[in-house]
Design an enzyme around this catalytic site. Structure first.
Site, PDB file in Angstrom:
ATOM      1  N   ASP A 301     -61.444  19.565 -65.125  1.00  0.00           N
ATOM      2  CA  ASP A 301     -61.935  18.208 -65.293  1.00  0.00           C
ATOM      3  C   ASP A 301     -61.281  17.360 -64.201  1.00  0.00           C
ATOM      4  O   ASP A 301     -60.075  17.467 -63.975  1.00  0.00           O
ATOM      5  CB  ASP A 301     -61.556  17.675 -66.676  1.00  0.00           C
ATOM      6  CG  ASP A 301     -61.996  16.243 -66.869  1.00  0.00           C
ATOM      7  OD1 ASP A 301     -63.183  15.967 -66.670  1.00  0.00           O
ATOM      8  OD2 ASP A 301     -61.143  15.403 -67.200  1.00  0.00           O
ATOM      9  N   THR A 303     -60.706  13.967 -63.722  1.00  0.00           N
ATOM     10  CA  THR A 303     -59.747  12.935 -64.100  1.00  0.00           C
ATOM     11  C   THR A 303     -58.544  13.555 -64.808  1.00  0.00           C
ATOM     12  O   THR A 303     -58.703  14.282 -65.778  1.00  0.00           O
ATOM     13  CB  THR A 303     -60.411  11.898 -65.020  1.00  0.00           C
ATOM     14  OG1 THR A 303     -61.585  11.403 -64.369  1.00  0.00           O
ATOM     15  CG2 THR A 303     -59.468  10.762 -65.312  1.00  0.00           C
ATOM     16  N   ASP A 549     -57.670  16.867 -70.231  1.00  0.00           N
ATOM     17  CA  ASP A 549     -56.687  16.095 -70.983  1.00  0.00           C
ATOM     18  C   ASP A 549     -57.318  15.077 -71.919  1.00  0.00           C
ATOM     19  O   ASP A 549     -56.623  14.420 -72.683  1.00  0.00           O
ATOM     20  CB  ASP A 549     -55.714  15.374 -70.035  1.00  0.00           C
ATOM     21  CG  ASP A 549     -56.436  14.398 -69.111  1.00  0.00           C
ATOM     22  OD1 ASP A 549     -57.682  14.352 -69.142  1.00  0.00           O
ATOM     23  OD2 ASP A 549     -55.746  13.690 -68.363  1.00  0.00           O
TER      24      ASP A 549
END
Length: 793
Positions: A301, A303, A549
């Protein structure tokens, strides 16, 4: 939409103390490794330790202590295993404390963080996006509270919660905020049993350990007939000396047991945990070390993985003649209306700090929290002059029509790797979601907010590592595909120049799997699509690791072969990940991969040594039974050989660096090497033994025969060790030479000769033994190359 109920300041300190005294506390079992007692029990009470223990007791009764050396070796090995696992347990427990959830609880009117095991019945627990519900409860306050219960029900669609609704432990918040009252804690909570099982650090359910268990099963089947035949034959052959028959029988059975293989596997895993623990990497399930070593696709991912959490507002561009002051006021008001801002909104808050309460401040009347599915957030306000307005902030390609000319400028900024948000005024307010319609199509663009993302300084190096190791990297993000591709391109990721918009992926499963396999960068991916993409890669035969996250990553993390979460990630994300990078450093990931490869590659090496010994021991026993001759060795001889050619070198080889990617079919691979090596070693040793029986006669001939056979077997075992130790480094060469020097020291030192009952007689048979070993060595090289070629085809 906003709805509230219940509330209050929570329990008082006195009420909390009363509940603790009554035992109404969240006393779920701690998420921990095995207890010390379990570790001792698992290392001591094994099937093979029982066999070795019985044989050791027999030798203590009938023979000299030097024939019982194998018993002391087992004690030492077991002790090493216990010490290393206890060290690993301490590391895991300490890291688990650092990484455990600390929910926010309202007590005495104040919000405070408490450990999960200090929550009591009736506590008022606050919820924010990403928070995991750790106990069951009833919603007391809700501000557009959306909860994902997919980990419990399998239903991926978030559920909008209102005051009075039930919350189940194991669910997590994806949007909005609120509070709930704990109604069931500890083992009464819905997910307590699941949590207890899923959160334990485990040494099982891995291909490596499963393969070793199967090998041990095969060995048991081989041992039983060979041992029975050996016992009967030695009693018949050595009828004039039952004590000698028993000693020779024990000597034949002991080397069949690969006693150190399970030990070294546990030690390798334990040391891996300790090494990773020093780098603040929490391995929640030990097989995850092995699993990540088998991974050939890593899904990232963007970000929080390639970029750091923070962003900076670089520019705000009013659209359609919008007033700059009004745009600034709207951004300022949106920031003030969100109690739990994400990274993008936090950057806006830093650029446009909220105004203090007063006459000039816009008062929020309604809020629409950001969610990964919507791709935008919003709020409605009462302005100081009595005007009411509603504003949306989110993805331009979601809020704008596909043919809107503003998108051309957005795409240009995206190609520069910038993140662009659209501020728009919602003409119909925020009633869209409640009424079943979407407010976005009726929004009027007001401004573009340009954000610059902070690249992680270690991201490029980490991506380069995966490329070197032939591990494909895929970036799967909810952001604009062009922007994600630009960020990935800055980091040197091959294939980033052709990003894919996930909204355009085909519906057909086979075609979608092909595009997911071929593509590198994907944008505008919904949480459900992330999960489907992981499944598509797995269906294509890939072993997939997923990193993330945020709550939008939870479903994909759960379904991936290995889930990796940043320590700053949401509690829900950390709950489903097998590996948590507590220092939030993406650069730690190569260390985890390297550790897994070290463990698996080296265990395969040492397994070949141990199983070669098992094969030649079984073969020797069968040949002895068929020829009706005394078993050629005493227990002390094989203890010496095992220590020098297997035990000591295997310990060092198991802990050595190894960067080769793990390959499947562990059992088949090991047996392809070990079986021919063991057969050659056993046959060559028996040939030397028969030649020695024909050559020697008279008193002491059995010692000379045994010594010649021992020399042949040692040289062949050393040859196997030299093959397994490849490719050579200076320390591996030193290791092999040191083992050879140890055996020469025994042959050249009279006290050691006497202790081990080894004495070469004459020159003919010793040189014959060397010649037989040399021929066997050539056969070993041929067999090894044939096995390697067969495995690679």
């Amino acid at each position: 939409m906003t709805n509230t109920g219940g509330g209050g300041g929570g329990l008082s300190s006195a009420e909390v103390s009363e509940r603790i005294e009554r035992g109404e506390v969240n006393d779920v079992p701690p998420r921990s490794s095995r207890s010390a007692a379990d570790i001792v029990r698992a290392n001591v009470f094994t099937r093979f330790n029982a066999i070795i223990g019985v044989l050791f007791l027999i030798i203590l009764v009938v023979g000299p202590v030097q024939d019982g050396l194998f018993g002391f070796v087992i004690l030492a090995n077991t002790g090493i295993g216990i010490v290393q696992e206890l060290r690993a347990k301490r590391t895991l427990d300490n890291l688990a404390i650092l990484g455990e959830a600390r929910p926010r609880v309202r007590r005495d009117g104040r919000s405070t963080e408490v450990p999960t095991d200090r929550i009591v019945l009736g506590d008022l627990m606050e919820l924010r996006p990403g928070d995991k519900c750790v106990v069951d409860g009833e919603v007391a306050e809700a501000d557009s509270l959306e909860v994902d219960e997919s980990l419990l029900t399998g239903e991926a669609e978030p559920v909008l919660k209102h005051p009075g609704d039930q919350l189940m432990s194991g669910s997590f918040v994806v949007a909005g905020s609120g509070a709930f009252t704990a109604t069931k804690v500890g083992r009464e909570a819905y997910a307590a049993r699941l949590t207890e099982e899923a959160s334990r650090f485990s040494l099982v359910h891995s291909e490596l350990r499963g393969g070793i268990s199967r090998l041990l099963k095969y060995i048991t089947w081989m041992m039983l007939p060979a041992a029975v035949g050996l016992v009967l034959s030695q009693l018949v052959v050595e009828h004039h000396n039952p004590t000698e028959a028993v000693r020779r029988m024990v000597a034949g059975i002991v080397p069949m047991v690969p006693e150190g293989l399970v030990l070294l596997t546990s030690v390798a895993f334990a040391i891996g945990v300790i090494r990773l623990g020093r780098k603040h990497c929490l391995v929640q399930e030990l097989p995850a070390i092995e699993g990540l070593a088998r991974v050939n696709v890593v899904c990232l991912d963007k970000t929080g993985t390639l970029t750091e959490g923070g962003m900076d507002v670089t520019e705000v561009r009013p659209l359609n003649g919008a007033d700059e002051a009004r745009v600034a006021q709207a951004l300022r008001a949106l920031g003030a209306a969100e109690p739990h801002p994400n990274a993008s909104l936090q950057a806006i808050i830093e650029a446009y700090p909220p105004m203090p309460d007063g006459a000039g401040r816009w008062q929020p009347t309604d809020t629409l929290p950001f969610s990964s599915a919507r791709k935008y957030s919003g709020a409605a306000f009462a302005e100081p002059d009595g005007t009411r307005s509603a504003w949306l902030l989110g993805a331009p390609d979601v809020l704008l029509a596909p043919d809107d000319p503003v998108l051309a400028e957005v795409n240009r900024l995206d190609r520069e790797g910038l993140r662009v948000l659209l501020l728009a005024r919602a003409a119909d307010g925020l009633d869209g979601p409640a009424s079943g319609t979407d407010p976005a199509p009726h929004a009027h663009p007001a401004a573009l907010v340009v954000l610059e993302q902070r690249l992680r300084p270690d991201a490029a190096e980490t991506l380069g590592y995966f490329a070197e190791q032939n591990v494909r990297t895929k970036v799967i993000s909810g952001d604009n595909a062009v922007s994600v591709g630009a960020v990935a391109a800055k980091l040197g990721l091959a294939g980033a120049e052709s990003p894919v918009d996930a909204r355009e992926l085909p519906a057909a499963e086979a075609e979608r799997a092909r595009q997911v396999t071929d593509g590198t960068v994907f944008g505008r991916v919904t949480p459900q699509q992330k999960r489907e993409m992981v499944g598509a890669l797995q269906s294509s035969g890939h072993t997939v690791a997923m990193t993330g996250d945020g709550v939008n990553d939870v479903l994909a993390l759960k379904d991936a072969d290995i889930g990796v979460c940043m320590g700053s990630g949401s509690e829900a994300t950390k709950a489903v990940a097998q590996i948590v990078l507590l220092d939030n450093s993406f650069a730690t990931l190569p260390s985890v991969v390297a550790e897994g490869r070290r463990v698996i590659g080296n265990i395969e090496r040492v397994a070949t040594l141990f199983l070669t010994k098992t094969v030649y021991s079984v073969l020797l026993a069968l040949l002895v039974v068929c020829w009706q001759v005394p078993y050629p060795f005493l227990p002390r001889h094989l203890t010496l050989l095992s220590s020098l050619t297997i035990g000591v070198p295997a310990f060092f080889l198991a802990l050595a660096p190894n960067r080769e990617r793990a390959k499947p079919h562990f059992v088949r691979r090991v047996l392809h090497y070990a079986a021919p090596c063991g057969l050659i070693a056993g046959a060559a040793t028996f040939v030397t033994y028969l030649l020695a029986r024909h050559h020697y006669s008279g008193p002491g001939s059995l010692t000379a025969e045994t010594s010649a056979a021992t020399l042949t077997l040692f040289l062949i075992a050393m040859w196997v060790l030299a093959i397994v130790a490849r490719p050579y480094t200076w320390w591996r060469v030193v290791l092999v030479l040191a083992m050879g020097a140890g055996f020469l020291a025994v042959l050249a030192t009279p006290p050691l000769q006497h202790f081990f009952a080894l004495k070469l007689a004459g020159a003919v048979l010793p040189w014959t033994a060397v010649g037989v070993a040399a021929v066997a060595g050539v056969l070993l090289e041929v067999a090894w190359r044939l096995a390697a070629g067969k495995l690679h085809t």
